[in-house]
Design an enzyme around this catalytic site. Structure first.
Site, PDB file in Angstrom:
ATOM      1  N   SER A 172       0.868  -1.185   0.000  1.00 36.06           N
ATOM      2  CA  SER A 172       0.000   0.000   0.000  1.00 36.06           C
ATOM      3  C   SER A 172       0.899   1.227   0.000  1.00 36.06           C
ATOM      4  O   SER A 172       2.058   1.142   0.432  1.00 36.06           O
ATOM      5  CB  SER A 172      -0.854   0.004   1.268  1.00 36.06           C
ATOM      6  OG  SER A 172      -1.386   1.289   1.518  1.00 36.06           O
TER       7      SER A 172
ATOM      8  N   TYR B   3      -2.403  -1.143  10.505  1.00 34.42           N
ATOM      9  CA  TYR B   3      -2.365  -1.345   9.043  1.00 34.42           C
ATOM     10  C   TYR B   3      -1.056  -0.801   8.450  1.00 34.42           C
ATOM     11  O   TYR B   3      -0.370  -1.491   7.688  1.00 34.42           O
ATOM     12  CB  TYR B   3      -3.574  -0.641   8.411  1.00 34.42           C
ATOM     13  CG  TYR B   3      -3.723  -0.846   6.920  1.00 34.42           C
ATOM     14  CD1 TYR B   3      -4.324  -1.994   6.408  1.00 34.42           C
ATOM     15  CD2 TYR B   3      -3.268   0.117   6.019  1.00 34.42           C
ATOM     16  CE1 TYR B   3      -4.470  -2.176   5.035  1.00 34.42           C
ATOM     17  CE2 TYR B   3      -3.416  -0.061   4.650  1.00 34.42           C
ATOM     18  CZ  TYR B   3      -4.017  -1.210   4.168  1.00 34.42           C
ATOM     19  OH  TYR B   3      -4.155  -1.386   2.804  1.00 34.42           O
TER      20      TYR B   3
HETATM   21  P1  NAD Z   1     -11.129  -6.332  -0.086  1.00 35.30           P
HETATM   22  O1  NAD Z   1     -11.659  -6.215   1.297  1.00 35.30           O
HETATM   23  O2  NAD Z   1     -12.100  -6.417  -1.203  1.00 35.30           O
HETATM   24  O3  NAD Z   1     -10.134  -7.561  -0.223  1.00 35.30           O
HETATM   25  C1  NAD Z   1      -9.441  -8.153   0.824  1.00 35.30           C
HETATM   26  C2  NAD Z   1      -9.675  -9.644   0.736  1.00 35.30           C
HETATM   27  O4  NAD Z   1      -8.871 -10.316   1.692  1.00 35.30           O
HETATM   28  C3  NAD Z   1     -11.136 -10.010   1.013  1.00 35.30           C
HETATM   29  O5  NAD Z   1     -11.593 -10.858  -0.020  1.00 35.30           O
HETATM   30  C4  NAD Z   1     -11.062 -10.742   2.337  1.00 35.30           C
HETATM   31  O6  NAD Z   1     -12.050 -11.736   2.491  1.00 35.30           O
HETATM   32  C5  NAD Z   1      -9.666 -11.343   2.254  1.00 35.30           C
HETATM   33  N1  NAD Z   1      -9.166 -11.735   3.556  1.00 35.30           N
HETATM   34  C6  NAD Z   1      -9.182 -11.014   4.715  1.00 35.30           C
HETATM   35  N2  NAD Z   1      -8.659 -11.739   5.709  1.00 35.30           N
HETATM   36  C7  NAD Z   1      -8.282 -12.935   5.168  1.00 35.30           C
HETATM   37  C8  NAD Z   1      -7.673 -14.095   5.694  1.00 35.30           C
HETATM   38  N3  NAD Z   1      -7.344 -14.177   6.992  1.00 35.30           N
HETATM   39  N4  NAD Z   1      -7.426 -15.129   4.864  1.00 35.30           N
HETATM   40  C9  NAD Z   1      -7.760 -15.057   3.541  1.00 35.30           C
HETATM   41  N5  NAD Z   1      -8.350 -13.986   3.008  1.00 35.30           N
HETATM   42  C10 NAD Z   1      -8.602 -12.949   3.805  1.00 35.30           C
HETATM   43  O7  NAD Z   1     -10.179  -5.074  -0.282  1.00 35.30           O
HETATM   44  P2  NAD Z   1      -9.057  -4.792  -1.395  1.00 35.30           P
HETATM   45  O8  NAD Z   1      -8.969  -3.335  -1.481  1.00 35.30           O
HETATM   46  O9  NAD Z   1      -9.302  -5.576  -2.622  1.00 35.30           O
HETATM   47  O10 NAD Z   1      -7.742  -5.305  -0.654  1.00 35.30           O
HETATM   48  C11 NAD Z   1      -6.814  -6.197  -1.242  1.00 35.30           C
HETATM   49  C12 NAD Z   1      -5.407  -5.832  -0.804  1.00 35.30           C
HETATM   50  O11 NAD Z   1      -5.087  -4.547  -1.349  1.00 35.30           O
HETATM   51  C13 NAD Z   1      -5.219  -5.705   0.703  1.00 35.30           C
HETATM   52  O12 NAD Z   1      -3.974  -6.257   1.067  1.00 35.30           O
HETATM   53  C14 NAD Z   1      -5.233  -4.215   0.932  1.00 35.30           C
HETATM   54  O13 NAD Z   1      -4.508  -3.834   2.078  1.00 35.30           O
HETATM   55  C15 NAD Z   1      -4.534  -3.751  -0.339  1.00 35.30           C
HETATM   56  N6  NAD Z   1      -4.755  -2.342  -0.663  1.00 35.30           N
HETATM   57  C16 NAD Z   1      -5.988  -1.873  -1.009  1.00 35.30           C
HETATM   58  C17 NAD Z   1      -6.138  -0.523  -1.321  1.00 35.30           C
HETATM   59  C18 NAD Z   1      -7.452   0.070  -1.724  1.00 35.30           C
HETATM   60  O14 NAD Z   1      -7.533   1.307  -1.856  1.00 35.30           O
HETATM   61  N7  NAD Z   1      -8.493  -0.692  -1.953  1.00 35.30           N
HETATM   62  C19 NAD Z   1      -5.036   0.322  -1.257  1.00 35.30           C
HETATM   63  C20 NAD Z   1      -3.808  -0.190  -0.894  1.00 35.30           C
HETATM   64  C21 NAD Z   1      -3.673  -1.525  -0.609  1.00 35.30           C
END
Ligand code: NAD
Length: 267
Positions: free
Chosen positions: A153, A166
């Protein structure tokens, strides 16, 4: 770029039942990979993604596991390897947020975020690396023995008040990624990170679902649009493919300019 850049390769995407992971799983299948769609509890969503991939002629399987649990991660890799024979690409994507003012943050919420976001990446990367080293390079598929992509991130760099757990987990991913990249590169394994800015997914719904929150978020994005999961997925396909073969131990930011200190834009 070769549109079937991942032809015949086996990929595992963790946390792939929604958001960025879902988009990466679909893009990988379109690029010719066989994809393990990991989910923790949303079996129905994962099965729907798998069906969608199969309808388009791709190959995918839904695999349940909590990435924070060592025994479940080991089972996850056994099931993937039993299904497709090996693994070529791991995308460490699963992650969550448990936000709180620092002085009110419980140890439980601190630990949960570290366990999933950081320890989960360690556990999955370790299993993937073992299989990459055991098998070595298969030249018909890729000139590398394996690729690991850590989803980090912008908050591996940008401090984030009320998100100490986080931000610490993402900062940790940076050194985990660079250290294992250094250690595994001689085995022809490439480890890199993708660090997204604001991407429209369920994790940050409160930041885009009403106009006021959205306007506030856009103040932080010089390019003036919120990212889409597909923006990240295209980068992931490239980073997993041989087109990026000399990229080792790097964090690629994908953030519409969020890292450019937009607060200073007026001079
Ligand atoms: P999201 O909530 O849609 O996806 C996260 C996924 O991780 C979900 O499907 C959830 O069920 C799964 N998950 C959570 N705990 C888990 C576990 N213990 N075992 C297996 N799966 C698990 O959100 P996203 O934005 O798609 O996030 C995906 C990644 O991207 C994350 O690592 C997040 O930190 C990172 N990220 C997202 C953003 C953003 O703006 N959306 C920005 C920077 C980083």
């Amino acid at each position: 770029m070769n549109t079937k850049a991942l032809q015949g390769q086996v990929a595992l995407v963790t946390g792939a039942s929604s958001g960025i992971g879902k988009a990466i799983a679909i893009a990988f299948a379109e690029a010719g990979a066989k994809v393990g769609v990991n989910y923790r509890s949303s079996a129905e969503d994962a099965e729907q993604i798998v069906s969608g991939i199969r309808e388009k002629g791709g190959e995918a399987v839904a695999l349940q596991a909590n990435v924070a649990k060592e025994d479940q991660v080991q089972r996850l890799f056994s099931e993937l390897i039993e299904t497709y024979g090996t693994i070529d690409i791991l995308v460490n994507n699963a992650g969550l947020q448990k936000d709180a003012n620092f002085i009110d943050m419980s140890l439980e919420d601190w630990q949960l975020v570290i366990d999933v976001n950081l320890t989960g990446q360690f556990l999955c990367a370790r299993e993937a690396a073992k299989e990459f080293i055991r098998r070595g390079v298969v030249e018909e598929r890729s000139c590398a023995a394996g690729k690991i992509i850590c989803i980090s991130s912008v908050h591996e760099k940008i401090p984030w008040a009320t998100h100490a757990n986080y931000a610490a987990s993402k900062g940790g991913i940076n050194m985990l990624m660079r250290t294992i990249a250094q250690e595994l590169a001689p085995h022809k394994i490439r480890v890199n990170s993708i660090a997204p800015g604001a991407i429209k997914t369920p994790i940050n719904r409160q930041d885009w679902e009403n106009e006021e929150a959205k306007a506030e978020l856009l103040n932080l994005i010089p390019y003036q649009r919120i990212g889409k999961p597909e923006d990240v997925a295209r980068m992931a396909v490239w980073l997993a493919s041989d087109d990026s073969d000399y990229v080792v131990g790097e964090t690629l930011f994908i953030d519409g300019g969020m890292m450019l200190y937009p607060g200073f834009a007026e001079g």
